[in-house]
Structure formats: C-alpha cells, structure tokens
Motif scaffolding. Sequence first.
Motif, PDB file in Angstrom:
ATOM      1  N   PRO A   1       0.797  -1.226   0.000  1.00  0.00           N
ATOM      2  CA  PRO A   1       0.000   0.000   0.000  1.00  0.00           C
ATOM      3  C   PRO A   1       0.834   1.284   0.000  1.00  0.00           C
ATOM      4  O   PRO A   1       0.290   2.377  -0.194  1.00  0.00           O
ATOM      5  CB  PRO A   1      -0.800  -0.116   1.303  1.00  0.00           C
ATOM      6  CG  PRO A   1       0.081  -0.907   2.210  1.00  0.00           C
ATOM      7  CD  PRO A   1       0.796  -1.887   1.323  1.00  0.00           C
TER       8      PRO A   1
ATOM      9  N   ASP B   1      -5.737   1.367  -8.285  1.00  0.00           N
ATOM     10  CA  ASP B   1      -7.004   2.031  -8.597  1.00  0.00           C
ATOM     11  C   ASP B   1      -7.207   2.135 -10.108  1.00  0.00           C
ATOM     12  O   ASP B   1      -8.307   1.889 -10.618  1.00  0.00           O
ATOM     13  CB  ASP B   1      -7.039   3.430  -7.967  1.00  0.00           C
ATOM     14  CG  ASP B   1      -7.167   3.386  -6.458  1.00  0.00           C
ATOM     15  OD1 ASP B   1      -7.555   2.330  -5.928  1.00  0.00           O
ATOM     16  OD2 ASP B   1      -6.864   4.413  -5.804  1.00  0.00           O
TER      17      ASP B   1
ATOM     18  N   PRO C   1       2.684   5.538  -2.117  1.00  0.00           N
ATOM     19  CA  PRO C   1       1.337   5.669  -2.663  1.00  0.00           C
ATOM     20  C   PRO C   1       1.219   5.394  -4.161  1.00  0.00           C
ATOM     21  O   PRO C   1       0.114   5.192  -4.658  1.00  0.00           O
ATOM     22  CB  PRO C   1       0.965   7.126  -2.348  1.00  0.00           C
ATOM     23  CG  PRO C   1       2.263   7.822  -2.085  1.00  0.00           C
ATOM     24  CD  PRO C   1       3.165   6.796  -1.504  1.00  0.00           C
TER      25      PRO C   1
ATOM     26  N   GLN D   1      -0.867   2.314  -4.811  1.00  0.00           N
ATOM     27  CA  GLN D   1      -2.311   2.499  -4.683  1.00  0.00           C
ATOM     28  C   GLN D   1      -2.884   3.131  -5.943  1.00  0.00           C
ATOM     29  O   GLN D   1      -3.977   2.777  -6.397  1.00  0.00           O
ATOM     30  CB  GLN D   1      -2.634   3.379  -3.462  1.00  0.00           C
ATOM     31  CG  GLN D   1      -2.398   2.702  -2.124  1.00  0.00           C
ATOM     32  CD  GLN D   1      -3.507   1.716  -1.767  1.00  0.00           C
ATOM     33  OE1 GLN D   1      -4.342   1.364  -2.586  1.00  0.00           O
ATOM     34  NE2 GLN D   1      -3.499   1.259  -0.525  1.00  0.00           N
TER      35      GLN D   1
END
Length: 322
Positions: free
Chosen positions: A130, A140, A133, A136
């Motif tokens: 995670p 997404d 960043p 992430q």
Amino acid sequence: MKLGVFSVLFGQKPFEEALDYIASKGLDAVELGTGGYPGNAHCNPDVLLADESKLKAFKKAVESRGLFISALSCHANPLHPQKAISKEHQEIILKTIELAEKLEVPVVNTFSGCPGDHEDAKYPNWPVAPWPPDFQEILDWQWSNKVIPYWTETGKFAAARNVKIGLELHGGFSVHTPATLLRLREAAGEVIGANLDPSHMWWQGIDPVQAVQVLGRAGAIHHFHAKDTTIDPINVNKHGLTDMQPYTAMLDRAWQFRTVGFGHDLKTWADILSALRLVGYDYVVSIEHEDGLMSIDEGFTKAVQNLQQVLIKEPLGEMWWV
C-alpha cells in the motif's frame, strides 16, 4: 461431492486413452484445458465449435466412460498490457464459454488477468504493497479501467449462455485472495466466482478453511482444485513467501507445490472438505498435480487414494438424532 482431475496432466496421452486411465482410477469427472497456459491437447474449441459431429463424438467419449466434464479451463491473462497477447487470451475465453454452453458444462475456469500500470505498458504490474502511494494509484487505475470493465462485459457474455466464471485465486493476478474475488463479484455480478485452490492460499498465508468460509457464505465458490503446498521453515525466512526463484529450485525455495497429503495431513484436508460441505458446495473436487518430487502417475494416484479417504460423497440426510 465428486472426485475429478484437471486432465492437462495427461496431455501426452491421446484423449480417449487418458479418459480410460482416469476412469480406471474410479473418478467421476474431468476438467479439460481449452487453451491459454494449460494448452488444449484434449479439447480444441476451434475444432469442436466448427463440427457438430465431432462435438457429439467428444461428449460421448466422456459420458460412455461414466464421466462428466466439471469445467473447461483456459487459464490466461486477458488483461495483459500487450494488445496481441490480451486479444488472443480474450478470444480463447469467449470460445471456451461458447463451447461450455454447447457441451452443457456449467463452469469455465481462468485467471482474472493482470494489467500493466498505464495504457502503453509492456508488462503486467502486480501491486501488493500500500505504500509508497504510487502502488495504490496503479491499483485504482487497473481496477477502474481494466479489471472491472472487462469482467463485467465477459460476465454478461457468460451469464447469457448459462455459464459461470471460476477465477483461480493466484498470485501475480489482480484477483488472488478471497477479498479481491468478492470485490470483483460485487462489481461484475454473481456469474463471477472462485475456482478455489488451497495451494495458492497456503503460500499467501491464508488458511484455506477460512477462505472456504468467506467465499462459501457468499455463494462464491464455483469450482475447487485439490493441490497441496509445503512451506520450508528455513528457506521461507530467507526468501519470504513471495519467493521469486524458479519452481525447479526445489531445495532452496521457500515453498513448493505437493500432491494432496504431502504438504498437509488428511485431517487438514478433511477440515477443508467439511467446510465445503458446510457452506453448501457439493460439486467436484478436481485434482491438480504439480508435484516436482513425484511422477505424474504416482502423484496423481496418491492424491486419489488420499482424497477418497476424506471425500464426503453421499447426500445429506435428516439429523435423525435431534
């Protein structure tokens, strides 16, 4: 429950000879490879979809031996960032779904696939941390732009043909845990479920009994593979569970696939099968043999012998004692 085998194990044998061998072991079902990584040595969708007489003869060859087809499997990466690869894999999946409808096979097994990290990427990118960043953001983008749109459309294609999609939870692909399977199922519909393989749960640190509970309570187990894993207590502390050494480096790897009963004892397998019965799964337990320490015949035979001791075969009766 019924006992079956993923027949790519016997791809070196002619189809009917392989069926004879499988039937001689007392099995009920076969899972057939139709392309992608497992190949299509016994079941070529192009050939069977083009000729009705060959399709009928193919189905008769299975049924005449007291067997049935539990699933058609085309494990592939339909989300591969290289368009030529993803196009080929997507076509294999669609043809396999069409063939499943023709053969009245209820499940098509495959992988969810793994995209790259942007539209012009060359290689898949599997984010599993995670932080920082960036990971992430990649995750997404992948789910919003690739994973959910593709499987929503492919799920509709399958549902229209009364076929379910069994995604194998496998490291290296977007769907690899019960949580990621349920995330996709919520977005794309109940046609999406798991081809649950305990071996891939163990090396990720997931208890297969709990995975059965999580997925089974949601009605999300469409098919089940029987394969074991052993974790080396010394090597795992050196390489971790995400060991990148090739499978052939068996002496030094953190974990390796084993035949049923040679990674975990039969009590563990009895617990897994009991959990399947508890959540209402009463379909096929399909043996997959990828044990580098045993020959095909010995590994398969021992898996059959071990599973026959713990498989719950008879239908549920009333609780006469209550």
